[in-house]
Design an enzyme around this catalytic site. Structure first.
Site, PDB file in Angstrom:
ATOM      1  CB  CYS A 169      -1.014   0.077   1.315  1.00 42.67           C
ATOM      2  SG  CYS A 169      -2.197  -1.490   1.161  1.00 42.67           S
ATOM      3  CG  HIS A 309      -2.011   4.189   5.313  1.00 39.22           C
ATOM      4  ND1 HIS A 309      -1.811   4.147   3.911  1.00 39.22           N
ATOM      5  CD2 HIS A 309      -2.284   2.915   5.720  1.00 39.22           C
ATOM      6  CE1 HIS A 309      -1.820   2.746   3.545  1.00 39.22           C
ATOM      7  NE2 HIS A 309      -2.025   2.260   4.539  1.00 39.22           N
ATOM      8  CD  GLU A 320      -1.749   7.455   9.172  1.00 42.49           C
ATOM      9  OE1 GLU A 320      -1.450   8.353   8.160  1.00 42.49           O
ATOM     10  OE2 GLU A 320      -2.704   6.836   8.778  1.00 42.49           O
ATOM     11  CE  LYS A 341      -5.896   3.958   2.023  1.00 49.15           C
ATOM     12  NZ  LYS A 341      -4.971   5.462   2.378  1.00 49.15           N
ATOM     13  CG  HIS A 346      -6.588   0.635   1.482  1.00 44.47           C
ATOM     14  ND1 HIS A 346      -5.612   1.390   0.595  1.00 44.47           N
ATOM     15  CD2 HIS A 346      -5.651  -0.060   2.306  1.00 44.47           C
ATOM     16  CE1 HIS A 346      -4.417   1.001   1.101  1.00 44.47           C
ATOM     17  NE2 HIS A 346      -4.107   0.134   2.221  1.00 44.47           N
ATOM     18  CG  PHE A 405      -0.111  -5.712   4.279  1.00 43.30           C
ATOM     19  CD1 PHE A 405      -0.690  -4.989   5.622  1.00 43.30           C
ATOM     20  CD2 PHE A 405      -0.980  -6.682   3.808  1.00 43.30           C
ATOM     21  CE1 PHE A 405      -1.769  -5.393   6.158  1.00 43.30           C
ATOM     22  CE2 PHE A 405      -2.190  -6.838   4.201  1.00 43.30           C
ATOM     23  CZ  PHE A 405      -2.753  -5.992   5.315  1.00 43.30           C
TER      24      PHE A 405
END
Length: 419
Positions: A169, A309, A320, A341, A346, A405
């Site tokens: 991502c 994010h 975050e 998002k 996403h 990830f």
């Protein structure tokens, strides 16, 4: 042109998107500011057997304007189609005249987190049902994750630096950041950079379902993606692409380009912690933001807006938030922080680029988009998330975060252009 890399300034001159909220920048931006949501029940296949049956699909998509022929489009995976169309839009928006430009000085970094998953699925079915002799000769070129980048360069004869980032991502932010670095180093005068993704296929949805990573709010898809909200239960899959045109300032000025904003910083760090979970306290993300600010020669207090994010996962949103508080200290709670998002889902490897388009528009328009579906405050997520309604705000500088990830972190910093 400047000869010292530190003196080379990089500006944003072109924007292109394909998204669940619209397939043109201005349509997308309008819908985003209005608080619309692109999430619905999956239509690409029958999702009834899956724990998650919702996604943010791209609608009414027509790749043909960006392709030399319908046959060429059919020989291209959906993720590449998205990237090629977004690249075509961005190049057109930039106004670069390729007949006059030195195409050795223009490159493409267009990444994908997963690549041609639809092609992989379709061809595996053919292999099992009909045997290896019936596999398409275009299978490998269609599914590999560098092909969108390669095809954009082929279609426009762009012979500068070209590769595809692949960092889950964080993919698109890495592509844009490396394009910034390439121009700064003098290895190109202009770059098309971004990401593309199309994973709303059974194996893509099924794989993330198996991880228990996605929302199962199937009866209420429009409210399923809810970043930083106490009731969040996982992310919602999206698809699409974003591409930006970056140019060295002197190069852009020489051709009379319209300049949207200046890209001034890039951070790139690793959590070195876990396959999927963020490092405790968002430590890796904090180091990434600090690096980007340092490279931008900006202080935390110079930032007006953070596009987070913010995927709507329990651990990720908390990490975050903690990272932002670590970096911005006492000013963290006065910053406008939103995750878009909730509206787009996403988009994995495309997310950072679409969100960088959002940040660029925020700088241009002095308005920041909302975090939709924010209803129930979470004590662990206690910042100003611009809940539910877009906000007029003087946006002098932005931070754009993407975390993937594998512990990949990428942060971009941009500001209003001042000549």
């Amino acid at each position: 042109m400047p000869t010292n890399w530190t003196d080379r300034r990089v500006v944003i001159t072109g924007l292109g998107v394909v998204t669940p909220l619209g397939n043109e920048v201005e349509v997308f931006w309008k819908n985003l500011l209005e608080g619309q949501c692109g999430v619905g029940t999956i239509t690409a296949f029958d999702p009834s057997a899956f724990d998650t049956r919702i996604a943010a699909e791209v609608k009414n998509f027509d790749p043909s304007p960006a392709f030399p022929s319908p046959k060429e489009a059919r020989r291209t995976d959906r993720y590449s189609q998205f990237g090629i169309v977004a690249g075509w839009q961005a190049l057109k928006d930039s106004g670069i005249d390729l007949e006059k430009a030195d195409r050795d000085e223009i490159g493409v970094f267009l990444g994908s987190g997963i690549g041609g998953l639809r092609t992989t699925t379709d061809q595996l079915k053919i292999l099992i049902e009909r045997g290896p002799s019936r596999l398409s000769p275009f299978m490998i070129p269609m599914l590999i994750s560098n092909m969108a980048s390669g095809m954009v360069s082929m279609y426009y004869g762009l012979r500068g630096p070209n590769f595809a980032t692949c960092s889950a991502c964080a993919t698109a932010n890495h592509a844009i950041g490396e394009a910034w670095r390439t121009i700064k180093m003098g290895d190109a005068q202009a770059m098309l950079a971004g990401g593309a993704e199309a994973t709303i296929v059974p194996i893509g949805i099924g794989g993330f379902c198996a991880m228990k990573a996605m929302s199962t709010r199937n009866d209420d898809p429009q409210r399923a993606s809810r970043p930083f909200d106490r009731e969040r239960d996982g992310f919602v899959m999206g698809e699409g692409a974003g591409v930006l045109v970056l140019e060295e300032l002197g190069y852009a000025k020489a051709r009379g380009a319209r300049i949207y904003a200046e890209l001034v910083g890039y951070g790139n760090t690793a959590d070195a912690h876990h396959l999927t979970a963020p490092s405790p306290g968002g430590e890796g993300a904090a180091r990434c933001m600090k690096m980007a600010l340092r490279n931008a020669s900006l202080n935390p207090g110079d930032i007006s807006y953070i596009n987070a994010h913010g995927t709507s996962t329990q651990q990720g949103d908390i990490a975050e938030t903690e990272a932002i508080k670590t970096v911005f200290g006492g000013s963290a709670r006065t910053l406008a922080v939103s995750s878009t998002k909730g509206a787009t889902g996403h988009m994995l490897g495309a997310a950072g680029a679409v969100e960088m388009v959002i940040c660029t528009k925020a700088i241009q328009a002095d308005v920041v988009p909302p975090t939709i579906n924010y209803e129930f405050p979470d004590p662990a997520c206690d910042l100003d998330y611009v809940p539910n309604t877009a906000r007029p705000l003087k946006v002098n500088a932005i931070v754009n975060n993407s975390f993937g990830f594998g512990g990949h972190n990428a942060t971009l910093v941009a500001k209003k252009f001042v000549s």
